[in-house]
Design an enzyme around this catalytic site. Structure first.
Site, PDB file in Angstrom:
ATOM      1  N   ARG A   1       0.799  -1.070  -0.051  1.00 16.78           N
ATOM      2  CA  ARG A   1      -0.082   0.154  -0.125  1.00 16.78           C
ATOM      3  C   ARG A   1       0.845   1.237   0.055  1.00 16.78           C
ATOM      4  NH1 ARG A   1      -3.576  -0.946   4.929  1.00 16.78           N
ATOM      5  NH2 ARG A   1      -1.632  -1.816   5.625  1.00 16.78           N
TER       6      ARG A   1
ATOM      7  N   ASN B   1      -5.951  -2.810   1.527  1.00 14.80           N
ATOM      8  CA  ASN B   1      -6.174  -4.154   1.597  1.00 14.80           C
ATOM      9  C   ASN B   1      -7.667  -4.590   1.662  1.00 14.80           C
ATOM     10  OD1 ASN B   1      -3.588  -4.367   1.584  1.00 14.80           O
ATOM     11  ND2 ASN B   1      -3.393  -4.385   4.179  1.00 14.80           N
TER      12      ASN B   1
END
EC number: 3.6.1.7
Length: 91
Positions: free
Chosen positions: A18, A36
């Site tokens: 990320r 996620n």
């Protein structure tokens, strides 16, 4: 302007994916977000100029480290979103 949703599958959680995605977005003038998913994938919404989106997708496909491994990327085109102003990591 191009606005896309990308579902990234593979070894993409627990490897800094990320934050890597956020950095790649910033470097390519992309706005949107990354998070996620419960199924182990990473979902990205990204918007920017066509050439910047292409460069961003190339970076995302490579992944952040030798521990990350992108097996598949599903890209869906979306309508432009004028409310996106920065790129953020969602939790």
């Amino acid at each position: 302007m191009r606005h896309i949703k990308v579902n990234v599958k593979g070894q993409v959680q627990g490897v800094g994916f990320r934050f890597f995605t956020q950095q790649a977005a910033t470097e390519n003038a992309i706005v949107g977000w990354v998070r996620n998913e419960d199924d182990g994938s990473v979902l990205i919404e990204a918007q920017g100029e066509d050439k910047n989106i292409d460069a961003f997708l190339n970076e995302v496909e490579k992944g952040p480290t030798k521990f990350a491994r992108v097996q598949d990327m599903e890209v869906t085109e979306l309508a432009e979103d004028t409310e996106l102003t920065k790129f953020e990591v969602k939790y």
